[in-house]
Design a protein around this motif. Structure first.
Motif, PDB file in Angstrom:
ATOM      1  N   HIS A 140      33.571 -10.175  13.722  1.00 30.80           N
ATOM      2  CA  HIS A 140      32.960 -10.165  12.623  1.00 30.80           C
ATOM      3  C   HIS A 140      34.214 -10.803  11.676  1.00 30.80           C
ATOM      4  O   HIS A 140      34.971  -9.928  11.131  1.00 30.80           O
TER       5      HIS A 140
ATOM      6  N   HIS B 100      24.729  -7.047   8.340  1.00 29.44           N
ATOM      7  CA  HIS B 100      25.630  -6.049   7.605  1.00 29.44           C
ATOM      8  C   HIS B 100      24.900  -4.794   7.107  1.00 29.44           C
ATOM      9  O   HIS B 100      23.832  -4.783   6.589  1.00 29.44           O
TER      10      HIS B 100
ATOM     11  N   HIS C  81      29.858  -3.688  10.383  1.00 32.71           N
ATOM     12  CA  HIS C  81      30.338  -2.499   9.553  1.00 32.71           C
ATOM     13  C   HIS C  81      29.404  -1.320  10.382  1.00 32.71           C
ATOM     14  O   HIS C  81      29.496  -0.837  11.564  1.00 32.71           O
TER      15      HIS C  81
ATOM     16  N   CYS D 295      35.552  -2.876  10.373  1.00 34.37           N
ATOM     17  CA  CYS D 295      36.648  -3.882   9.792  1.00 34.37           C
ATOM     18  C   CYS D 295      37.662  -3.045   8.995  1.00 34.37           C
ATOM     19  O   CYS D 295      37.353  -2.724   7.889  1.00 34.37           O
TER      20      CYS D 295
ATOM     21  N   ASP E  98      37.010  -9.326   9.179  1.00 31.21           N
ATOM     22  CA  ASP E  98      36.069  -9.570   8.132  1.00 31.21           C
ATOM     23  C   ASP E  98      36.539 -10.616   7.196  1.00 31.21           C
ATOM     24  O   ASP E  98      36.082 -11.901   7.558  1.00 31.21           O
TER      25      ASP E  98
END
Length: 360
Positions: free
Chosen positions: A27, A209, A235, A259, A290
């Motif tokens: 990510h 996401h 997430h 993250c 991230d």
């Protein structure tokens, strides 16, 4: 302290332990890797004005100024004006991958946002060719394994997303999957159901996401799992609010790409307790950076935050990396290779830790 407990962050051995781990990052946004120094170089090279976030920033500063998700996006997108040519996109990818290599990252799957560039007149082929060249150069120079994931901007129309998907088809060899990012408010995953369905038929893997503490978080997670049928959720820690969804992702092996540092900037909580709880329940949670140029933390710093501010053990820090390799979109032989490296590292460091404790 048990033999596998993570010591306090002030113990320099912890940083060395985290640095030495073979790591996988799932990510990270390429556009979020645009450091102020690189942005200045590209602005000068392309003879374009500095974005407002840079013109007001002291040249000695290494990060940007913002305080929540809205102010972050207000800085993030205008900065992309400095990216104009294949050379620029190549350099951006190389810059991040050199930093990841320095932190002993072995494999990375990188998000990129073509609509953030095509919307301002940069052709899709310019973006993908530049990024692809950067990945190839990094693989040859550093030996780092890397893949690209095309993200649709959820605050744009589904029609624009579909058109972007069509532009990507000639470059299927360079793109392993598709995702969904940007402003989640009033932009549920179901809005892009037809786009994801077509992407899946074209052979792309799926992720999306589900940002933390957003309106309708659980509804969006449920849509990702049951309607979009993603392989991963980016997430997604609000899933702790729904036991049935936790049971589903455990059953399907769906992983979460978390993250912690960026969580702590855009909201009041870095979600460390939730990440630890999900890990200990067997959910395949992972730790990632991230937008590291903005949050001033790459993957090692995110792992250090987890070690410092939770009660994770060393074995659990390693398990986070095992999870990442296991849910990565790589071939079985490469996965087995990386997992073998991680097993060797665990055996070596755990033996050393036991010897230190016994000798204390």
């Amino acid at each position: 302290m048990s033999s596998d407990s993570a010591p306090d962050i002030h113990d320099g051995d912890l940083k060395a332990f985290i640095h030495g781990m073979p790591k996988c990052e799932l990510h990270v946004h390429l556009e979020g890797c645009l450091t102020p120094s690189l942005a200045r170089q590209l602005a000068e090279r392309n003879n374009v004005p500095l974005p407002p976030s840079l013109s007001s920033l002291d040249p000695s500063q290494t990060g940007y100024s913002f305080h929540d998700l809205t102010s972050f996006l207000a800085v993030y997108y205008p900065n992309l004006a400095v990216l104009q040519t294949e050379h620029d996109f190549r350099d951006l990818a190389l810059d991040y991958l050199s930093r990841a290599h320095a932190q002993n990252v072995k494999h990375v799957e990188l998000f990129f946002d073509p609509q953030a560039h095509t919307s301002r007149g940069v052709p899709f082929p310019t973006v993908i060719r530049g990024y692809r060249l950067g990945l190839l150069m990094a693989q040859r120079t550093f030996g780092i394994s890397a893949s690209l994931i095309l993200c649709f901007l959820r605050d744009q129309s589904p029609e624009y997303a579909m058109a972007t998907l069509m532009e990507a088809l000639p470059f299927k060899d360079a793109i392993i999957g598709v995702g969904l990012d940007s402003d989640e408010r009033d932009n549920p995953p179901s809005k892009f159901g037809a786009v994801f369905q077509r992407a899946s038929k074209e052979g792309f893997l799926l992720t999306a996401h589900c940002d933390i503490d957003q309106a309708n978080s659980i509804t969006h997670i449920r849509q990702c799992i049951h309607e979009i049928q993603v392989e991963r959720i980016d997430h997604g820690t609000n899933i702790v609010e729904d036991e049935s969804l936790i049971s589903t992702i455990l059953e399907r092996g769906i992983g979460l790409t978390c993250c912690p540092v960026s969580n702590s900037v855009v909201t009041a909580d870095f979600k460390g307790a939730e990440i630890v709880s999900l890990l200990r329940r067997g959910v395949k949670v992972t730790i990632n950076s991230d937008d590291p140029a903005y949050f001033r933390a790459y993957v090692n710093e995110n792992l250090e935050k987890m070690a410092r501010e939770t009660d994770l053990t060393r074995r659990e820090l390693i398990q986070l990396q095992r999870n990442a390799f296991n849910i990565s979109w790589i071939s079985s032989w490469r996965r087995n290779h990386f997992l073998a490296l991680l097993d060797e590292y665990e055996a070596k460091t755990m033996q050393t830790q036991v010897q230190m404790v016994n000798g204390a």
